[in-house]
Scaffold this motif. Structure first.
Motif, PDB file in Angstrom:
ATOM      1  N   CYS A 167      75.100 -26.705   3.110  1.00  0.00           N
ATOM      2  CA  CYS A 167      74.742 -25.527   3.632  1.00  0.00           C
ATOM      3  C   CYS A 167      74.261 -25.693   4.591  1.00  0.00           C
ATOM      4  O   CYS A 167      73.616 -26.845   5.609  1.00  0.00           O
ATOM      5  CB  CYS A 167      74.076 -24.656   2.258  1.00  0.00           C
ATOM      6  SG  CYS A 167      72.026 -25.274   1.996  1.00  0.00           S
ATOM      7  N   GLY A 196      68.639 -20.880  -3.051  1.00  0.00           N
ATOM      8  CA  GLY A 196      69.017 -21.240  -3.550  1.00  0.00           C
ATOM      9  C   GLY A 196      71.006 -21.471  -4.092  1.00  0.00           C
ATOM     10  O   GLY A 196      71.343 -21.955  -4.526  1.00  0.00           O
ATOM     11  N   ASP A 197      71.512 -20.580  -2.766  1.00  0.00           N
ATOM     12  CA  ASP A 197      73.456 -20.574  -2.712  1.00  0.00           C
ATOM     13  C   ASP A 197      73.196 -22.158  -2.485  1.00  0.00           C
ATOM     14  O   ASP A 197      74.474 -22.274  -2.520  1.00  0.00           O
ATOM     15  CB  ASP A 197      72.918 -19.748  -1.755  1.00  0.00           C
ATOM     16  CG  ASP A 197      72.843 -19.781  -0.433  1.00  0.00           C
ATOM     17  OD1 ASP A 197      71.294 -20.087  -0.422  1.00  0.00           O
ATOM     18  OD2 ASP A 197      73.365 -18.612   0.347  1.00  0.00           O
ATOM     19  N   CYS A 198      72.370 -22.664  -1.583  1.00  0.00           N
ATOM     20  CA  CYS A 198      73.125 -24.299  -1.115  1.00  0.00           C
ATOM     21  C   CYS A 198      73.263 -24.734  -2.895  1.00  0.00           C
ATOM     22  O   CYS A 198      74.166 -25.750  -2.101  1.00  0.00           O
ATOM     23  CB  CYS A 198      71.152 -24.868  -0.706  1.00  0.00           C
ATOM     24  SG  CYS A 198      71.345 -24.395   0.871  1.00  0.00           S
ATOM     25  N   ARG A 199      72.322 -24.720  -3.318  1.00  0.00           N
ATOM     26  CA  ARG A 199      72.962 -25.502  -5.161  1.00  0.00           C
ATOM     27  C   ARG A 199      74.553 -25.644  -5.533  1.00  0.00           C
ATOM     28  O   ARG A 199      75.329 -26.752  -5.876  1.00  0.00           O
ATOM     29  CB  ARG A 199      71.921 -25.512  -6.217  1.00  0.00           C
ATOM     30  CG  ARG A 199      70.483 -24.742  -6.150  1.00  0.00           C
ATOM     31  CD  ARG A 199      69.942 -25.315  -7.196  1.00  0.00           C
ATOM     32  NE  ARG A 199      68.213 -25.191  -7.331  1.00  0.00           N
ATOM     33  CZ  ARG A 199      67.670 -24.251  -6.741  1.00  0.00           C
ATOM     34  NH1 ARG A 199      67.900 -23.360  -6.997  1.00  0.00           N
ATOM     35  NH2 ARG A 199      66.427 -23.618  -6.494  1.00  0.00           N
ATOM     36  N   THR A 200      74.668 -24.254  -4.583  1.00  0.00           N
ATOM     37  CA  THR A 200      76.295 -24.392  -5.354  1.00  0.00           C
ATOM     38  C   THR A 200      77.617 -24.847  -3.597  1.00  0.00           C
ATOM     39  O   THR A 200      78.475 -24.728  -3.955  1.00  0.00           O
ATOM     40  CB  THR A 200      76.593 -22.949  -5.970  1.00  0.00           C
ATOM     41  OG1 THR A 200      76.536 -21.926  -5.067  1.00  0.00           O
ATOM     42  CG2 THR A 200      76.185 -23.253  -6.947  1.00  0.00           C
ATOM     43  N   SER A 201      77.148 -24.738  -2.940  1.00  0.00           N
ATOM     44  CA  SER A 201      77.363 -25.550  -1.780  1.00  0.00           C
ATOM     45  C   SER A 201      78.113 -26.482  -1.427  1.00  0.00           C
ATOM     46  O   SER A 201      78.059 -27.331  -2.712  1.00  0.00           O
ATOM     47  CB  SER A 201      76.900 -25.235  -0.747  1.00  0.00           C
ATOM     48  OG  SER A 201      75.732 -26.216   0.136  1.00  0.00           O
TER      49      SER A 201
END
Length: 294
Positions: A260, A251-256
């Protein structure tokens, strides 16, 4: 067999267009784009290196210094043009991915970044046209690098370089011996392919103690076998949960910003499969190609 015939005016216009487009790309990106970091440096390097090389080729040909050049002029210009095509293509992808994606601001800096991206794409097209104009056609006598296998060698080395970038930031091959084998495949094949390019451009293939054409076919077969193993091993050990892999995008790849770490693992898997296909095509062409080094 017929000699290679080119349209000098079309080739000159393609090189001049590439010269202008790359100059504009790195100029507007550096002076007004507000960019910084490793990806910015890489993009500017791609455009500046391509500009400098094209300027050198134009000066040598305009001054008639081809015979005095320390390299094979039947191999060097098309080799450089092919590398420049790939460099500008990579910059055309990486630059907007890192400096335009998710940027909703409206200002002079964004306009400069858009302009740099557009001119980078135009430079890619110009270099591709140059490669198309100078590559060898069936029945033509040409240097090895002007043939399809020669151009494929350039692609093989470039794709391997991109793999090295993604696999080393962060380092993602040291947690299992099978992944270290993949890294060994990338390194071995890159070194040999790069050595072949250097030998051809420097006209040193005749110094080898074995027939160059047979060596090319044998190497292509070995590289296909090695890359086939890497194409299978890398996704298994990186995306299979049995080997602590993750098959779904975190999920944190969406905001990287940019790519990522999981995206880079996917990129390595895709590029490995791509290089396998390139080596496979290289094997098919090398097995039946007869060329004359001019």
């Amino acid at each position: 067999m017929a000699l290679v015939t080119l349209n000098p005016s079309r080739l000159m216009w393609a090189r001049l267009a590439a010269l202008v487009f790359t100059c504009v790309a790195f100029s507007v990106a550096s002076h007004g784009g507000g960019i910084s970091g490793g990806m910015a440096d890489w993009s500017v390097f791609c455009w500046a290196f391509s500009f400098a090389g094209t300027l050198l080729v134009l000066l040598v040909e305009l001054l008639g210094l081809q015979s005095r050049a320390p390299v094979s002029w039947s191999n060097f210009p098309i080799t450089f043009a092919c590398y420049a095509t790939l460099l500008c293509l990579s910059a055309s992808i990486i630059f907007p991915l890192y400096f335009l994606k998710g940027d909703r601001s409206h200002g002079e800096a964004r306009d400069h970044r858009i302009a740099a991206t557009v001119f980078s794409c135009l430079a890619t097209v110009a270099y591709f046209v140059e490669v198309s104009l100078t590559r060898a056609r069936p029945g033509e006598v040409a240097g090895y690098m002007a043939t399809v296998p020669g151009l494929l060698k350039v692609c093989e080395t470039f794709v391997a370089c991109v793999i090295f970038v993604f696999i080393s930031d962060p380092i993602s091959y040291d947690n299992h011996p099978a992944l270290k084998w993949c890294m060994a495949v990338y390194c071995i094949c890159f070194v040999i392919s790069a050595a072949i390019v250097v030998l051809c451009v420097s006209e040193c293939t005749g110094c080898l103690p074995f027939p160059f054409a047979r060596f090319l076919s044998a190497y292509a077969l070995l590289a296909v076998a090695m890359y086939l193993t890497a194409t299978i091993i890398w996704p298994v050990f990186k995306f299979d949960s049995r080997y602590s892999g993750n098959s779904s995008r975190p999920g944190d790849c969406r905001t990287s910003h940019g790519l990522c770490p999981w995206d880079k693992l996917v990129a390595v898997a895709v590029l490995t499969a791509l290089n396998f296909l390139i080596y496979l095509a290289d094997l098919a062409y090398s097995a039946r190609l007869v060329f004359v080094t001019v």
